[in-house]
Write a protein that holds these residues in place. Sequence first.
Motif, PDB file in Angstrom:
ATOM      1  N   ALA A 155     118.140  95.749   5.219  1.00  0.00           N
ATOM      2  CA  ALA A 155     116.814  96.212   5.618  1.00  0.00           C
ATOM      3  C   ALA A 155     115.651  96.053   4.509  1.00  0.00           C
ATOM      4  O   ALA A 155     114.504  95.423   4.735  1.00  0.00           O
ATOM      5  CB  ALA A 155     116.796  97.328   6.223  1.00  0.00           C
ATOM      6  N   PRO A 165     113.790  99.504   5.551  1.00  0.00           N
ATOM      7  CA  PRO A 165     114.142 100.209   6.600  1.00  0.00           C
ATOM      8  C   PRO A 165     113.185 101.585   7.254  1.00  0.00           C
ATOM      9  O   PRO A 165     112.472 101.996   6.220  1.00  0.00           O
ATOM     10  CB  PRO A 165     115.458 100.985   5.820  1.00  0.00           C
ATOM     11  N   ASP A 215     114.935  98.810  11.473  1.00  0.00           N
ATOM     12  CA  ASP A 215     113.573  98.308  10.596  1.00  0.00           C
ATOM     13  C   ASP A 215     112.779  97.482  11.686  1.00  0.00           C
ATOM     14  O   ASP A 215     113.034  97.577  12.855  1.00  0.00           O
ATOM     15  CB  ASP A 215     114.202  97.361   9.480  1.00  0.00           C
TER      16      ASP A 215
END
Length: 165
Positions: free
Chosen positions: A69, A77, A95
Amino acid sequence: MSSTDPLTAPRPDETRSLVLVQSRGAVQRCRDFSRQALLDWRWLPTADEEQQAVAEDVLLMVSELVTNACLHAPGGPRLLRLSWNGERLRVTVSDGSARPPRLRSPAEPGNPGGHGLRVVDRLARSWGVELDTRGKAVWLEVAGPARTTEPGAAVDGSGWPQPRA
C-alpha cells in the motif's frame, strides 16, 4: 491468574483497527500494533516453535500488505484491521487505490521486489481483495494457533482450558 480472569482471558470476535494518515513509518507502526494484538490475544509469547512461526508469519504478512500500500497506493495505507474470532485471524489493509494487486509470476526470483504477495499467497490460508468507491481492502486469513490443554481439562467455546472446580 486463572484463564477465566477477564483481564487475561482471550476475547474471541474482537476487532482492532489502526488508522494511518501517512506512509512514513507505517510498516513499523502496523507491525508493533499487530504484535501487541497477538500478545493480548495470547498468540505470543509461546514456547511452541510452530505457534511462534505462525505469529511471525502474521507479522511478516502485515509488513508485506502495508508495504504494498505504501508503494502502490496514492496516500499509502489508510487502515489496518485485525479481526480474531477465536479460530481464525483476518488481517485487512485498506488504501485509496482501486487497482487490485497482482500476484507476479515467480519467473524471475532473483529480482528484488514484487514478491510480497507471493509470500502472502504461500503463508495465508486465503487472501483476496474487496473494491469499493474509496479504494480497496486487501485481506488475508490465517488459522489461529493450536490450543493444547491438559488431559481432562474442560474447554470453553473459545478453545481455552478452564480451571477445574
